[in-house]
Design an enzyme around this catalytic site. Sequence first.
Site, mmCIF file in Angstrom:
data_model
loop_
_atom_site.group_PDB
_atom_site.id
_atom_site.type_symbol
_atom_site.label_atom_id
_atom_site.label_comp_id
_atom_site.label_asym_id
_atom_site.label_seq_id
_atom_site.Cartn_x
_atom_site.Cartn_y
_atom_site.Cartn_z
ATOM 1 N N LYS A 50 14.502 8.471 7.936
ATOM 2 C CA LYS A 50 13.832 8.713 6.672
ATOM 3 C C LYS A 50 12.314 8.648 6.822
ATOM 4 O O LYS A 50 11.582 9.033 5.925
ATOM 5 C CB LYS A 50 14.263 7.635 5.644
ATOM 6 C CG LYS A 50 15.744 7.630 5.378
ATOM 7 C CD LYS A 50 16.100 6.393 4.514
ATOM 8 C CE LYS A 50 17.596 6.230 4.417
ATOM 9 N NZ LYS A 50 17.957 4.923 3.812
ATOM 10 N N GLU A 106 8.111 13.393 13.029
ATOM 11 C CA GLU A 106 8.466 11.961 13.039
ATOM 12 C C GLU A 106 7.419 11.156 12.264
ATOM 13 O O GLU A 106 6.237 11.511 12.271
ATOM 14 C CB GLU A 106 8.454 11.445 14.486
ATOM 15 C CG GLU A 106 9.804 11.420 15.175
ATOM 16 C CD GLU A 106 10.634 10.187 14.805
ATOM 17 O OE1 GLU A 106 10.389 9.577 13.743
ATOM 18 O OE2 GLU A 106 11.526 9.845 15.585
ATOM 19 N N ASP A 110 8.040 5.158 18.867
ATOM 20 C CA ASP A 110 7.882 3.798 19.406
ATOM 21 C C ASP A 110 8.287 3.809 20.884
ATOM 22 O O ASP A 110 7.465 4.093 21.744
ATOM 23 C CB ASP A 110 8.734 2.857 18.546
ATOM 24 C CG ASP A 110 8.631 1.410 18.970
ATOM 25 O OD1 ASP A 110 7.690 1.045 19.683
ATOM 26 O OD2 ASP A 110 9.508 0.611 18.577
ATOM 27 N N LYS A 138 3.026 4.913 19.252
ATOM 28 C CA LYS A 138 2.732 3.647 19.942
ATOM 29 C C LYS A 138 2.834 3.929 21.437
ATOM 30 O O LYS A 138 3.858 3.633 22.061
ATOM 31 C CB LYS A 138 3.768 2.588 19.557
ATOM 32 C CG LYS A 138 3.742 2.143 18.106
ATOM 33 C CD LYS A 138 4.833 1.085 17.879
ATOM 34 C CE LYS A 138 4.731 0.452 16.519
ATOM 35 N NZ LYS A 138 5.852 -0.498 16.272
ATOM 36 N N PHE A 159 4.344 -4.095 14.339
ATOM 37 C CA PHE A 159 5.215 -3.395 13.407
ATOM 38 C C PHE A 159 4.383 -2.911 12.223
ATOM 39 O O PHE A 159 3.616 -3.663 11.637
ATOM 40 C CB PHE A 159 6.341 -4.313 12.918
ATOM 41 C CG PHE A 159 7.497 -3.532 12.385
ATOM 42 C CD1 PHE A 159 8.437 -2.989 13.244
ATOM 43 C CD2 PHE A 159 7.627 -3.299 11.016
ATOM 44 C CE1 PHE A 159 9.491 -2.233 12.764
ATOM 45 C CE2 PHE A 159 8.679 -2.545 10.522
ATOM 46 C CZ PHE A 159 9.611 -2.017 11.403
ATOM 47 N N ASP A 166 9.414 1.962 6.916
ATOM 48 C CA ASP A 166 9.973 0.794 6.228
ATOM 49 C C ASP A 166 10.018 -0.442 7.105
ATOM 50 O O ASP A 166 9.956 -0.374 8.330
ATOM 51 C CB ASP A 166 11.408 1.094 5.782
ATOM 52 C CG ASP A 166 12.387 1.075 6.965
ATOM 53 O OD1 ASP A 166 12.117 1.776 7.951
ATOM 54 O OD2 ASP A 166 13.381 0.325 6.904
ATOM 55 N N ARG A 172 8.284 1.833 1.974
ATOM 56 C CA ARG A 172 8.100 3.260 2.284
ATOM 57 C C ARG A 172 7.137 3.934 1.297
ATOM 58 O O ARG A 172 6.525 4.943 1.606
ATOM 59 C CB ARG A 172 9.437 4.013 2.215
ATOM 60 C CG ARG A 172 10.412 3.653 3.308
ATOM 61 C CD ARG A 172 11.542 4.672 3.340
ATOM 62 N NE ARG A 172 12.715 4.173 4.036
ATOM 63 C CZ ARG A 172 12.897 4.230 5.352
ATOM 64 N NH1 ARG A 172 11.975 4.754 6.123
ATOM 65 N NH2 ARG A 172 14.006 3.756 5.897
HETATM 66 P P1 IMP Z 1 11.982 4.919 19.013
HETATM 67 O O1 IMP Z 1 13.307 5.589 19.279
HETATM 68 O O2 IMP Z 1 11.881 3.577 19.682
HETATM 69 O O3 IMP Z 1 10.795 5.798 19.331
HETATM 70 O O4 IMP Z 1 11.946 4.527 17.506
HETATM 71 C C1 IMP Z 1 11.651 5.422 16.534
HETATM 72 C C2 IMP Z 1 12.101 4.874 15.191
HETATM 73 O O5 IMP Z 1 12.030 3.446 15.106
HETATM 74 C C3 IMP Z 1 11.174 5.405 14.151
HETATM 75 O O6 IMP Z 1 11.608 6.644 13.662
HETATM 76 C C4 IMP Z 1 11.235 4.306 13.103
HETATM 77 O O7 IMP Z 1 12.350 4.517 12.271
HETATM 78 C C5 IMP Z 1 11.472 3.047 13.873
HETATM 79 N N1 IMP Z 1 10.222 2.302 14.123
HETATM 80 C C6 IMP Z 1 9.651 2.050 15.326
HETATM 81 N N2 IMP Z 1 8.541 1.315 15.198
HETATM 82 C C7 IMP Z 1 8.367 1.124 13.871
HETATM 83 C C8 IMP Z 1 7.359 0.438 13.111
HETATM 84 O O8 IMP Z 1 6.378 -0.138 13.595
HETATM 85 N N3 IMP Z 1 7.534 0.455 11.755
HETATM 86 C C9 IMP Z 1 8.578 1.071 11.147
HETATM 87 N N4 IMP Z 1 9.537 1.717 11.837
HETATM 88 C C10 IMP Z 1 9.436 1.734 13.188
HETATM 89 MG MG MG Z 2 13.289 1.900 9.892
#
Ligand code: IMP
Ligand code: MG
Length: 183
Positions: A50, A106, A110, A138, A159, A166, A172
């Site tokens: 979302k 996106e 992260d 990040k 975070f 969220d 959000r």
């Molecule tokens: P990844 O697969 O580790 O790149 O994570 C991506 C998803 O993790 C994002 O689409 C977010 O839903 C969530 N996410 C990662 N870091 C954060 C943050 O700092 N705040 C909120 N959501 C996060």
């Molecule tokens: Mg989330």
Amino acid sequence: MSSVEETKAKSKPFEIILDKEQIAARIGQLGRQITSDYAGESVVLIGMLKGCMVFMADIIRHISLMTEVEFISARDYRRERTSEDDLCYVGGNAPKIAGRHVLIVEGIVDTGRTASIIIDKLKHLEPASIEIVTLLDKPSSHRVKIEVKYRGFSVGNDFVIGFGLDNAGAYRNLPYVGRMVED
Ligand code: IMP
Ligand code: MG
């Protein structure tokens, strides 16, 4: 603007790191860059729900190309292994992207695992090209090799919440991006 605010919903403090004006200006730049990079082409924007929703709504209005919009829903698997089975196409069917230019939209990248899995999955549908557009990145948290072509802002490992992102379902709706701070 105070540096630390609290939401009534959760009473967890956060510090604003990107305000409305900064975000709006950067999204305008990104949209113009995409418009210029894909001049004469059409693009399919695929939003990752979302977290993408606010960013998507803003950036499409700065992309002056023929566009289509699709959405994919992925569970938040940051602490576990992500697999293709965790993804689902909103509406049920895979978008028709063969021969098309695709932009994955996106809210935040992260570890990069979610975006990487999605790219692998969509590549089987034979798009002409596929790139990532993310409001936040990040870079020092990446755990897979991933190229983020269009990023709004690089942030640290804290975070962050707001502008579609969220913490446990809340925040959000904040019109800016904040960093959670210790109570
Ligand atoms: P990844 O697969 O580790 O790149 O994570 C991506 C998803 O993790 C994002 O689409 C977010 O839903 C969530 N996410 C990662 N870091 C954060 C943050 O700092 N705040 C909120 N959501 C996060
Ligand atoms: Mg989330």
